[in-house]
Design an enzyme around this catalytic site. Structure first.
Site, PDB file in Angstrom:
ATOM      1  NE  ARG A   1     107.163  15.860  32.696  1.00 15.08           N
ATOM      2  CZ  ARG A   1     105.980  15.343  33.002  1.00 15.08           C
ATOM      3  NH1 ARG A   1     105.596  14.211  32.413  1.00 15.08           N
ATOM      4  NH2 ARG A   1     105.194  15.916  33.880  1.00 15.08           N
TER       5      ARG A   1
ATOM      6  NE  ARG B   1     101.824  23.314  29.626  1.00 14.39           N
ATOM      7  CZ  ARG B   1     101.824  22.154  28.980  1.00 14.39           C
ATOM      8  NH1 ARG B   1     101.517  21.043  29.627  1.00 14.39           N
ATOM      9  NH2 ARG B   1     102.124  22.101  27.692  1.00 14.39           N
TER      10      ARG B   1
ATOM     11  CB  SER C   1     100.878  14.688  24.393  1.00 13.10           C
ATOM     12  OG  SER C   1     100.802  14.071  25.650  1.00 13.10           O
TER      13      SER C   1
ATOM     14  CD  GLU D   1     102.466  14.064  28.646  1.00 14.87           C
ATOM     15  OE1 GLU D   1     102.673  15.086  27.974  1.00 14.87           O
ATOM     16  OE2 GLU D   1     101.627  14.005  29.564  1.00 14.87           O
TER      17      GLU D   1
ATOM     18  NE  ARG E   1     102.493  15.647  37.760  1.00 18.26           N
ATOM     19  CZ  ARG E   1     101.573  15.608  36.812  1.00 18.26           C
ATOM     20  NH1 ARG E   1     101.113  16.734  36.294  1.00 18.26           N
ATOM     21  NH2 ARG E   1     101.095  14.463  36.378  1.00 18.26           N
TER      22      ARG E   1
END
Length: 439
Positions: free
Chosen positions: A406, A277, A367, A364, A292
């Protein structure tokens, strides 16, 4: 994408959705184009009907003119028939010319309409909390409570460096900012988590697949990444090939342009892939560590289901992802995202958020989203409810099962000890040759 007929019949609901999501979109233009499309289609169909009628008439006249004796046609009548044929041929040319103008006009209207609809978000489910941002998310369940430390906990990047299991400095040296790498026991932990997650997914009925990490633009469009989020993705220079931002993209597209049977549903897949990303948050935010980054590993869970069961399937998807957090004894909570925080294509999303002690907040880690027919309509993935029935669009769902980087962060921070060591969760030890602690 949304069905055009649904938009026209539910204009008020679509406008309320746009307001609730805080999205600016020219719905009036869509409705205007839809009206023009209807009118143009009617004109095209009328001209085609006239063209068929005229062609038939020309054929009948030609037959009579060629065989006047058979049809007992006099010289005077023959002269009249020839004139009628000439007039019919002239009319046929006029109709052909008119169609030559109308058909490209219709194609242009439909192309513009299609491109506009690609940017229109999905309509949220009525159970979704309405609000402009994440502060309106609804915390519906808290799992294991956070641990109380009797010493100041260290952030994961500091622990990683101390233990020699995370090396962000060298990752940045070879790849630039927002990259990290694990080493030794850290790399083993990532591999162990991958295997644990895939094994647990298999026990819950997911079929494991290894998919391409690069896909065509049409594949990215099928799941909604393109064209809206092109700036957030990595594209190969000079080619229509994109690095996947998540395994959701190739896996959900596996049944593109297919008609399934009701007996085949639900279809459940699990895939381990790297994810790429370009956008990883606001400048200066979360630049340290593994929260991130531009590249990370993830196990993705994807479901292709019957429309009647998709919200039950969403709840079971959440349970499947949460099961791994329970196994790892990590503190987490479930949050139903508000309209302002909801993903572009989702009708409802439940986030699993893991506790990060040094930040004193939840982050998070998964999701889980229901897209209803939004992606299926883009991909043309349908099913036949019963033999001979008209095909309908399936519903698609996906969720992280989990984001591995994560999860490593959560384990390092939540299982750290005062001496700087990190205890390995019991469930993970069989996947790490019985290792109990990283020192």
């Amino acid at each position: 994408m949304l069905d055009l007929k649904f938009i026209e019949e539910n204009e008020k609901r679509v406008r309320e959705m746009l307001e609730a999501r805080g999205v600016e979109f020219d719905l009036d233009k869509v409705l205007d184009l839809a009206a023009r499309r209807r009118e143009t289609i009617a004109s095209v169909e009328a001209k085609r009907a006239e063209q068929n009628k005229t062609s038939k008439k020309i054929g009948e006249l030609a037959e009579k003119i060629a065989h006047p004796a058979r049809f007992e046609i006099s010289e005077k009548e023959l002269k009249t028939l020839k004139k009628e044929k000439e007039e019919a041929l002239e009319r046929a040319e006029e109709v052909k010319k008119s169609l030559g103008e109308l058909e490209p006009e219709l194609s242009a209207i439909e192309a513009e309409l299609h491109n506009l609809l690609l940017y229109l978000p999905n309509v949220h489910d009525p159970s979704v909390p309405v609000g402009p941002d994440e502060t309106y998310n609804e915390i519906r369940r808290v799992g294991r409570e956070p641990r109380e430390f009797d010493f100041p906990p260290r952030p994961h990047w500091e622990l990683g460096e101390m233990l020699g299991v995370v090396d962000q400095e060298r990752a940045v040296k070879i790849a630039g900012a927002r990259f990290a790498m694990t080493v030794g026991a850290g790399a083993r932990m990532e591999r162990a988590l991958q295997n644990l997650m895939l094994d647990e997914a298999a026990k819950r009925g997911y079929e494991e697949v290894i998919v391409p990490f690069m896909v065509l633009g049409s594949t990215m469009e099928g799941t909604g990444q393109l064209p809206k989020f092109a700036a957030e993705m990595y594209k190969l220079d000079g080619e229509d090939m994109w690095l996947i931002p998540t395994a959701e993209v190739p896996v959900t597209n596996l049944h593109r342009d297919e008609i399934l049977t009701a007996d085949e549903l639900p279809i459940k897949y699990a895939a381990f892939t790297p994810c790429f990303r370009r956008e990883a948050g606001a400048p200066g935010r979360d630049t340290r560590g593994m929260i991130r980054v531009h590249q990370f590993l993830k196990v993705e869970l994807v479901k292709i289901v019957h429309p009647d069961n998709s919200y039950d399937e969403l709840e079971s998807l959440v349970a499947d992802a949460a099961h791994v957090l329970d196994m790892l004894e990590l503190p987490y909570r479930e949050a139903v995202l508000s309209t302002g925080d909801l993903g572009f294509g989702a009708t409802k999303c439940v986030d699993l958020e893991v506790w990060i002690p040094t930040e004193e907040k939840y982050r998070e880690i998964s999701s889980c989203s229901n897209y209803e027919a939004f992606q299926a309509r883009r991909m043309n993935t349908r099913f036949r409810p019963k033999k001979g029935a008209k095909p309908e669009f399936v519903h698609t769902l996906n969720g992280s099962g989990l984001a591995i980087g994560r999860t490593v962060v959560a384990i390092l921070e939540n299982f750290q000890n005062a001496d700087g060591s990190v205890t390995i969760p019991d469930a993970l030890r069989p996947y790490m040759d019985g290792l109990e602690k990283i020192t």
